[in-house]
Scaffold this active site. Sequence first.
Site: not given
Ligand code: TYM
Length: 334
Positions: A110, A196, A199
């Site tokens: 990022k 990947k 969004k």
């Molecule tokens: P975020 O908002 O980017 O994504 C939410 C969840 O979706 C999964 N994910 C994917 N899995 C498979 N293939 C993909 N292309 C894909 N894109 C997204 C992510 O792995 C995630 O599980 N930092 C985290 C949010 C967060 C969090 C936490 C998660 C904040 N605190 C504590 C777990 C525990 C995030 O930005 O996810």
Amino acid sequence: MRVVSGIQPTGNLHLGNYLGAIRNWVAMQDQMECFYFLADLHAISQPHVPAELAANTREMAAALVACGVDPDRSVLFNQAQVPAHAELQWLLNGTARMGWLNRMTQWKDKAGKNRDGQSVALFTYPVLQAADVLLYQATHVPVGEDQKQHLELARDIAQSFNSAFASEEAPVFTLPDPIIPPEAARIMSLRDGSAKMSKSDPSDMSRINLIDDADTIMAKVRKAKTDPEPLPGEAAGLEGRAEAKNLVGIYAAMTGQGVDAVLAQFAGQGFGAFKPALGEVLVETLSPIAERFNALRHDGEMLDAILAKGASRAREVAAPTLDAAYRALGLVRG
Ligand code: TYM
């Protein structure tokens, strides 16, 4: 045993979120006590429009309920209503090391070449994520593969804090285990099999949004990048064919079959036959979700009530761990 996971309320839920994480969230509700939250505090680590964040937070709550997260069985809330997340992050900042954060691949991706221009929040983001799960003594954290490194960091922080400030018999934090679905660990972009599904991809054609209508889903699948070869008879034949591998993987994950079973069905056929079948499978599962989402999304009062109820329970459960962390550090609280 306790399940904790979060998602950033930026943009729409997409197929990667659904297959990588949310589907597991829904399934785990039957087995354990679950805490699911909208990571709105994480969302301010990058430039954002405040009114959009507020709207997205409610929309994402509606989307999760539409997917099957049940606010009567799971604790559904947003971080901003539970100050313990930000408080614990500060307490953990004394334990986390610059070197650990510097190694985070998401930070490197990022920030790119412009590290000095990034917010401090983007750099310390994984410490907040550690606080999110440690606060609830999470044992299981269902996430996609891209979050694995952040979870390993949370374990390192917990271990280091426990050994510096607590005894082995009475640790302050539980070490959480990531739960990553093997068949959908990393769903890739429909336009580029090496990136990947995300969004933040500027091309909407690169992802299936959970609220896309049937025609849009069929069109996105039809236009997905592929190669001219027919599908092989077994998984090994997909090596080196990233786009084909991704589409077959999505079909397998959606239907609950193994990749080999899917290939046994489509071996020798081209994408002209496979793509419409994949589109139909997607529409069948996603249409009811989109329908429920559209029924819920405008009921702001109901969504606020769900989040307020969840936050009240989350504050209650977080309090003893936060208190233990303050005390372990020698911070006097009366
Ligand atoms: P975020 O908002 O980017 O994504 C939410 C969840 O979706 C999964 N994910 C994917 N899995 C498979 N293939 C993909 N292309 C894909 N894109 C997204 C992510 O792995 C995630 O599980 N930092 C985290 C949010 C967060 C969090 C936490 C998660 C904040 N605190 C504590 C777990 C525990 C995030 O930005 O996810």
